[in-house]
Structure formats: C-alpha cells, structure tokens
Design a protein around this motif. Structure first.
Motif, mmCIF file in Angstrom:
data_model
loop_
_atom_site.group_PDB
_atom_site.id
_atom_site.type_symbol
_atom_site.label_atom_id
_atom_site.label_comp_id
_atom_site.label_asym_id
_atom_site.label_seq_id
_atom_site.Cartn_x
_atom_site.Cartn_y
_atom_site.Cartn_z
ATOM 1 N N PHE A 1 -15.956 -39.424 172.263
ATOM 2 C CA PHE A 1 -16.231 -39.530 170.827
ATOM 3 C C PHE A 1 -16.556 -40.966 170.417
ATOM 4 O O PHE A 1 -16.693 -41.256 169.229
ATOM 5 C CB PHE A 1 -15.058 -38.964 170.021
ATOM 6 C CG PHE A 1 -15.379 -37.650 169.340
ATOM 7 C CD1 PHE A 1 -16.256 -36.745 169.924
ATOM 8 C CD2 PHE A 1 -14.819 -37.309 168.104
ATOM 9 C CE1 PHE A 1 -16.573 -35.542 169.308
ATOM 10 C CE2 PHE A 1 -15.122 -36.112 167.481
ATOM 11 C CZ PHE A 1 -16.004 -35.231 168.081
ATOM 12 N N LEU A 2 -16.699 -41.829 171.405
ATOM 13 C CA LEU A 2 -17.155 -43.193 171.113
ATOM 14 C C LEU A 2 -18.677 -43.131 171.052
ATOM 15 O O LEU A 2 -19.399 -43.793 171.797
ATOM 16 C CB LEU A 2 -16.653 -44.156 172.180
ATOM 17 C CG LEU A 2 -15.129 -44.121 172.342
ATOM 18 C CD1 LEU A 2 -14.689 -44.998 173.512
ATOM 19 C CD2 LEU A 2 -14.429 -44.561 171.059
ATOM 20 N N THR A 3 -19.124 -42.308 170.144
ATOM 21 C CA THR A 3 -20.469 -41.748 170.142
ATOM 22 C C THR A 3 -20.946 -41.630 168.703
ATOM 23 O O THR A 3 -20.163 -41.323 167.818
ATOM 24 C CB THR A 3 -20.393 -40.356 170.824
ATOM 25 O OG1 THR A 3 -20.087 -40.558 172.192
ATOM 26 C CG2 THR A 3 -21.659 -39.566 170.674
ATOM 27 N N ASP A 4 -22.227 -41.861 168.511
ATOM 28 C CA ASP A 4 -22.790 -41.674 167.181
ATOM 29 C C ASP A 4 -23.131 -40.209 166.966
ATOM 30 O O ASP A 4 -23.641 -39.530 167.867
ATOM 31 C CB ASP A 4 -24.041 -42.536 167.006
ATOM 32 C CG ASP A 4 -23.705 -44.011 166.874
ATOM 33 O OD1 ASP A 4 -22.720 -44.331 166.183
ATOM 34 O OD2 ASP A 4 -24.422 -44.837 167.452
ATOM 35 N N MET A 5 -22.873 -39.758 165.749
ATOM 36 C CA MET A 5 -23.080 -38.357 165.410
ATOM 37 C C MET A 5 -24.476 -37.872 165.770
ATOM 38 O O MET A 5 -24.651 -36.734 166.231
ATOM 39 C CB MET A 5 -22.849 -38.179 163.912
ATOM 40 C CG MET A 5 -22.999 -36.764 163.421
ATOM 41 S SD MET A 5 -22.819 -36.748 161.621
ATOM 42 C CE MET A 5 -22.902 -34.988 161.303
ATOM 43 N N SER B 1 -10.120 -40.058 176.516
ATOM 44 C CA SER B 1 -11.506 -39.630 176.365
ATOM 45 C C SER B 1 -12.359 -40.707 175.718
ATOM 46 O O SER B 1 -11.975 -41.321 174.741
ATOM 47 C CB SER B 1 -11.556 -38.364 175.496
ATOM 48 O OG SER B 1 -12.893 -38.075 175.157
ATOM 49 N N THR B 2 -13.523 -40.890 176.289
ATOM 50 C CA THR B 2 -14.501 -41.798 175.686
ATOM 51 C C THR B 2 -15.615 -41.032 174.993
ATOM 52 O O THR B 2 -16.563 -41.625 174.496
ATOM 53 C CB THR B 2 -15.120 -42.690 176.778
ATOM 54 O OG1 THR B 2 -15.681 -41.844 177.797
ATOM 55 C CG2 THR B 2 -14.084 -43.612 177.408
ATOM 56 N N SER C 1 -21.361 -43.444 161.498
ATOM 57 C CA SER C 1 -21.963 -42.657 162.572
ATOM 58 C C SER C 1 -20.960 -42.370 163.687
ATOM 59 O O SER C 1 -21.222 -41.546 164.554
ATOM 60 C CB SER C 1 -23.146 -43.426 163.163
ATOM 61 O OG SER C 1 -22.705 -44.636 163.748
ATOM 62 N N MET D 1 -18.104 -40.929 165.753
ATOM 63 C CA MET D 1 -17.371 -39.670 165.763
ATOM 64 C C MET D 1 -15.856 -39.877 165.817
ATOM 65 O O MET D 1 -15.103 -39.167 165.157
ATOM 66 C CB MET D 1 -17.817 -38.818 166.958
ATOM 67 C CG MET D 1 -19.252 -38.317 166.885
ATOM 68 S SD MET D 1 -19.581 -37.303 165.424
ATOM 69 C CE MET D 1 -18.419 -35.966 165.663
ATOM 70 N N GLN E 1 -11.650 -32.648 169.599
ATOM 71 C CA GLN E 1 -12.935 -33.252 169.259
ATOM 72 C C GLN E 1 -13.975 -32.187 168.932
ATOM 73 O O GLN E 1 -14.689 -32.275 167.924
ATOM 74 C CB GLN E 1 -13.424 -34.128 170.424
ATOM 75 C CG GLN E 1 -12.602 -35.412 170.614
ATOM 76 C CD GLN E 1 -12.921 -36.131 171.914
ATOM 77 O OE1 GLN E 1 -13.545 -35.568 172.814
ATOM 78 N NE2 GLN E 1 -12.479 -37.371 172.031
ATOM 79 N N SER F 1 -7.275 -36.967 174.425
ATOM 80 C CA SER F 1 -7.992 -37.690 173.375
ATOM 81 C C SER F 1 -7.716 -39.180 173.459
ATOM 82 O O SER F 1 -8.457 -39.972 172.901
ATOM 83 C CB SER F 1 -7.601 -37.152 172.003
ATOM 84 O OG SER F 1 -6.222 -37.291 171.811
#
Lengths: 445, 445
Positions: B14-18, B11-12, A185, A187, B74, B8
């Motif tokens: 993309f420390l993220t669930d899709m 950046s935080t 999950s 990214m 991203q 990048s």
C-alpha cells in the motif's frame, strides 16, 4: 495508554541516537539518572523567512512513546550498555508528564511546543524519536499550509509519495492533510488515517494503449478509462498534443467529463486555452486539474487562471525547500534549577516554560508571550489571551484523544485566520507576530 | 525469494498511489493488463548542478518487492476495485525481470538505473515504492558522497536522525554509509544493517550536572562520563567556555583523552586554538571532532584545519539541498514497441535500454553510452567499456545477493576514482561525463 506487545517491527525504541543510551548508562553510574528534569522542544527560527510554522506530528509522537519498548534483540545488540542500564530499558515505560501545543497549532520562534518532564533517564532517550517526528511532519505541514492559502480554496491533492522515503510518504500525506490538502494519492495513508484518496491516470496508461503497429491510441486509452471509472473521471490530456487530447477526451466522455489533467507546459496559458476549448464544447462543468512541479509560488501565480484543483508532489513532501523544521530538544530544568547552554547569539532562558498568545479584540494575534511555567504575567485589558500549552500526557497516560484529523484540520484553519494579513504572504520576512520572553530574570552577564 | 507472511506491518503493497490500482483495474477490463511492458527508472538531470549521482536503495527495492503482498484489510479498504482486480492483487507475486545498475554505482542523466519487465499489471503497481526508495536513498547517498570526498579521508559520523522522519532516518543512515560515512548514531540502522554505531554526549549531559545550588559543574559531568566510558571517550567542550572546557577535560581525563567535540563557533579558528591547547598539554593524540550544521562546503572549508573527524546531521539526511533525486518510472516499451510521451525539451527515446560506460586506458571515465537493449554499438579501440546493467531479478527471484554494505561501499569508492578529476568538484557545473544516446533511430519529427 495502549501497551502493545513489544516487537521489533512495532518498537520505536531504537529510533534513537546511541549517545542517549550511553548518557543514560553513565547517569545510572553517577546517580543522576533519577534527577527530575524538563526537556523542551522549540525552534529558534522559522524556515527560510517564513511567517509562521505549523506544528504537526504531536499525536504521532504520543503513539511512538506508547511503542517505546525495547526488545531483547535490541538490548542484546547494545553490548556497550551495563546490565543495570539494560534492566532499566527492559522495563522502560515513560511515566512522566508531557505538555505542549496542540497538533495543528501555528507556532513561532521559541514557542514551547512540547515539554517533557520526568527523570533524566526516562526523558533523555526520547529525544531522537520526538524530534524526528515533529521536525519532519512540521516541515511538511508548514509548507503545505502556505500552498493551501495560495490555492484560495481550490482543492490540492497530495501526490508526492514517490519523492519521499516510502514510510515518510505516509506521514507526509497526514501532515499535508492537516494543513488543508483535500486528499492523498497514498493508499497506506488513506487506510491508516482515513484521508480521502484520489488519483487520475499516468502517462503509462496512455502509452499502454498502442495499436498492433505500436502507434499510440489516445482514444482507446480514454475509452477504457471512462468504461472503467465513468465519465466523471479525470483524463490526462497532455501525453501527445493537448488540444487534440481535449478533443479526444470530449469525444469519448462527452460534456459530462469530470476533469482533464494537464501535467506539463505553461500551466497558465494552457489552462486558459483548455478552459475555452471545454466551454466552447459545452463542457462547462468539466474541471481542470494541473500538476507538474507545483509549489506555493506556482500555485499563487495561477490565481487568475481557470484551474479548479492542483496536484502537488515533490514540493510538499520535501517541505518546499525546508525539509526539516529545525526543532531542538533541550534540557531546561534540573531538580527545579533552570539550566541553559551559554551561546552567543542564541536566546537561552532555562526553566520550564509556558506561553500565551495575545490577540486584539478583532481576534488578530499580536504576540507570542513565552513565560516561566506557573508564573502569572501581566495582561493588558485591551487584549485577550489564550493559553497555548495543554496537558498531553499525565503519569505516562495520554490525557485526551486529539487524534481526529478533521478536528486538527479545522483547528489549523481557524488558527490561520487569526494571523495578521501579512502573515499569509509568501515573501520572506520576519515572523507574523513577535515572540517575547516575559517574566524571566534578566541575564546575569 | 523470501515469501514473508503478509502482514500489514510488513506489507509494502500500500506504499502505492491510488492511480496504479485504478489503472490496473481498467486494464483488466479492457484486456491490456497482460501486455508485456518495460518500465524504466532514470533521472533526467542531476540535482542542483552536481557532477554525478550515487544510486542507493536498489537492494531495499528488491526487499520491498519481496514484501509486496496485499492484506485482506488493504483489499477491503480499496472499495473502488473490481473483484477481479482484488483477486489478482490477493495473489500478487512479481514474476518478471528486473535489470539495473548495481547499488552504489555512480550515475548520470538518463542512465537506465532500473528496468522492470513483465505484464503491465505486475509492473505498474510497483511504481511508487520503487521511486520512493530510490529517490530518497539516492538523494542521501549523492549528497553524502560529496561530503566524503570533501573530508579527504577524515571519518564522518552520520547523526541526522532527528532531522528526518523516524523511519527515513534508518534508510538515510544506510545510504550515507554506502557513500563512505564511517558510522551512524542511529541504533536501528546499526542493528538492522550492521553499520558501526557511534556517539558522544549531548549538552543535556553537561547541564544535568548541576550542584545543589543549580550551578553547572562541567568537571562532574566529564568525570562521570570518563568513569563510565573510559578516557578514550569524546568530551563535549563547548557548553560553557571552550578553553576552560578543554582545560577541564584534560584535568579529568589526562592526555590520553580520546577526543573533544566542538559543536558551535567558527570551527576553523576554534579547532586551531583547541589543537594548540591540546598539544601544549601533551595531548597530542587527542582528536578533535566538529559538528554544527556541517555540509560538504563547510567540510571542504576546514581542509586546512586540525579537525580529525566530522559529525554531520541535517545536511546529509536532507540531501544537502536536494532531498529527492528526481528519478521517474516510465513505460518505455509495450509488446515490443518503443513508446514515449511527446515532450518539448525532454529527450524521450522509447524502448528497453542498456548502457556502457566508456573509459580511457588510464581508467578515467569519458562517457555514458545509452543504447537499445540487445543492440551492439560501435566501440573505439582506444577506449574500454563496461556493461552497466546487470540482472537483478529473474522470474521474480533475486539473482544475486548484493546486500553486503561493505562491498557496496568499496564499489562506490572505486567508481568515484574513475571520475575525471573535475567530477569531484563541489561547484555547480555539467555532469562529469556526458550521457549519449547511441543506436536509436532518428526522431521521425
């Protein structure tokens, strides 16, 4: 080897324990800094009665060594260091040799997983970053691998980012993928490592869709999701009432609905009920995805149930009870002399080591033979042997790019098939094959 | 609020669930993206029968939100997103409100630890990074706090970097320091957060000092360390024979030796023997530092022994059996309407919440009162009450800088003193004070 511009955001040089720097400084003062040393990474035992470990993080270690460059800000802050030590660190480039097991390899107690050779100074300061990476990545991969075999070919999505440090989550996704998880999950992990990303919807999505009076409207949430993502999406059916949720999902998406996700309840019972409900409605291809605090044992318990895939979070990113692999980085040789701490109850053979794995003709592994590097050990004609240790770095340069995660995944998958069948059992027991020290002198006392 | 250049590496985003991104996209399509929402962070239970939790990571969350900026790389990679969603993300700045418990605060089940208010779109995509940070940092701080009370004022050095992901190790050092650890071995944590650094020497240092025949020379190793670091250093005395090691240490450094470290054996027995040996030699001020797989229980078991300080690694960075705090991020209010998933066995009150902690006149806490935000609840004259929730972010700007770790440490130390005495017990039991929901409507079914 890439020589990146040193910047404090890329630099890995301060991911280091202070004592490595004070030892280095003292070694310059007493003339031992240039002694030729070998440090070895190994684990004395497997976590929690497991049968095998999975080595992960090797390629990340090599990358971290590429970025092991001290910045001026870092050196300024280390006010306890002599100017000589600072000068050395300012120009630090690892120029030694690294050998080890391939990433994705199965390991056992005392397997010489990584061997770092060079001067004391250049090797000692790599201790922390090497162990941090290998211990955390291997903990995840070792746990994930058991989940993969428990799932018996059904895909597992990694979705544990929220249960791990935000940066550790990215590495955990990578380690889980090596172990055979199908997607993540996360990214950042998808972007950085090319891991397939996947996701469904959260309960927040369902709750967002309230009517003007604040009453939940599950149908509106499903309809919107299907409009955005198509009928092949995964609808979360357990926010209110599961049976009604499945009914609503099918009413909105029709029998071509991709999947439903169940995130609560007794997953075995519920999955059977939902399967029947889907089949009765003609949605025979609609898959059932389950999540909700799964681990290898829960997954194994669902073997007989109509679950098509799993979403695993907490347990995989925390190593399912063993969040660190317990590997150590030990000085084993100084100027050609084997050295070892005297320890009661710990096997401590000094010297640079290598290893063979012995297999029956059937391809099943029977023993891990750890021997002094460069020493030929007797081989039985009835067995075949494989050299476990390969060159990773020569004179500071990475020997071969083994950074292809798909290859590493396949490699582990093949390695797992060589384990004796009881080696895949989830119950606590001895390692699947014994580790034997061969060709070492008998301990003198 | 700092507006850092999006890169990048910083950046935080993309420390993220899709699924947060796909939900956001779908919400733009169906018109719900701008609905006013409240998300709440809380934990349904404390880990492993503990009596209290320690909130850590709040300030790191606020920093991560500052750096929550999507890069073009991203956005390009998120090929499943509509152009509209990408445009939104390209210009993303959190502009909402955040309230919560102060970092370093003690918490209990259902304490509303962080409340994030804004549009659905701007709040939903922060879920993963908020939970990653709070769950991992609070797991470490909660475990560390128990170790600190078990140590009864004796300092504890954090030295677990090698047992954690290399970046997680830095945050873990910070969390342990908040909880009252005295220092860290981690150089990056020391540089970034100003935590005192400390270190001793490794067994590798002792083994490096072999003579020409390869025989270990403990005296040479000690002599060199004292020459480099002075007699006030800490000598590692258990590499070969502890009694001889102490003798050698005193012979080299004299009775002004700072400390000896013992990293193996039965630490209670050995520390008493070593204390006697040191005292008999007149080294009455030489301290004894112990390490070797310590946790809160081992530390408590050494209460009667002459140990001056502790080095703790694995157990603190892995949360001593509970590597994640189990906090969740739940949508609780949409356009003023309370919302909640229907769950059996889970308390689920929707709506934005606040909390009071009630204390006796003696200053001892008696209850955590969770109530609807903005609703006055009845107060007893015999008790005093404290508002637990403070503003953290207003219109996207951090309200107040609470990033001083020393203050946060002191804050926690004071908060710990308000617990009922049994709240500091290490044994498994109920939370030290009960969490009560006050002022909510009775559940309708």
């Amino acid at each position: 080897m890439v020589d990146p511009a040193a910047s404090s955001h890329h630099s890995t040089a301060f991911l280091t324990d202070m004592y490595e720097l004070t030892m280095l400084d003292a070694a310059f003062k007493d003339g031992t800094a240039e002694r030729r040393c070998t440090f070895e990474v190994f684990a004395r035992r497997l976590a929690d009665g497991r049968r095998y470990g999975v080595l992960a993080g090797t390629q990340r270690v090599l990358d971290a060594i590429c970025h092991f460059r001290f910045t001026e800000e870092q050196l300024d802050s280390a006010d306890f260091l002599s100017e000589r030590a600072k000068d050395y660190l300012r120009n630090y480039r690892f120029s030694g040799q690294i050998d080890g097991y391939r990433e994705g390899e199965i390991y056992f107690p005392y397997s010489p997983l990584m061997t770092v050779r060079g001067t004391f100074a250049e090797c000692v300061i790599l201790e922390t970053v090497i162990l941090s990476i290998l211990n955390s990545d291997s903990a995840v991969a070792s746990a994930a691998s058991r989940m993969v075999t428990a799932a018996e070919g059904r895909p597992i999505m990694e979705m544990g980012s929220r249960r791990a440090n935000e940066r550790a989550a990215v590495s955990a996704a990578r380690a889980a993928y090596i172990a055979g998880f199908s997607s993540t999950s996360n990214m950042e992990a998808s972007l950085r490592y090319g891991i397939p990303s996947s996701g469904t919807a959260a309960h927040a999505w369902m709750l967002l869709h309230v009517d003007d009076e604040g009453k939940p409207d599950e149908v509106a949430a499903f309809r919107s999701q299907v409009a955005s993502l198509g009928a092949d999406t995964t609808l979360l059916v357990d926010t209110f009432d599961i049976t009604q949720g499945v009914k609503n999902a099918l009413a909105v998406a029709g029998p071509k609905l991709g999947a439903v996700r169940i995130d609560s309840g007794d997953l075995g019972i519920v999955s059977r009920q939902v399967r029947k409900q889907l089949d009765d409605a003609g949605a025979i291809d609609t898959r059932i995805i389950v999540s909700s605090d799964l681990d290898e044992f829960v997954i194994a318990g669902l073997r007989g149930d109509p679950v098509d895939s799993f979403g695993v979070g907490t347990s995989v990113v925390t190593g399912s009870g063993s969040p660190t692999a317990g590997m150590v980085y030990k000085l084993v040789e100084v100027e050609g002399h084997p050295v070892a701490k005297r320890s009661s109850g710990k096997v401590t053979f000094g010297g640079t080591k290598s290893a063979l794995r012995a297999y029956r003709a059937s391809g099943v592994a029977v023993a891990e033979l750890i021997h002094p590097a460069g020493v030929e050990i007797p081989r039985k004609k009835s067995l075949t042997y494989r050299e476990m240790v390969i060159p990773l770095v020569r004179d500071g340069n990475i020997v071969e790019d083994l950074n292809d995660l798909e290859q590493t995944r396949d490699y582990l998958d093949a390695a797992r098939r060589t384990l004796p069948w009881e080696g895949l059992a989830l119950s606590r027991d001895e390692p699947a094959i014994p580790s034997r020290f061969v060709g070492f002198p008998e301990p003198s006392e």
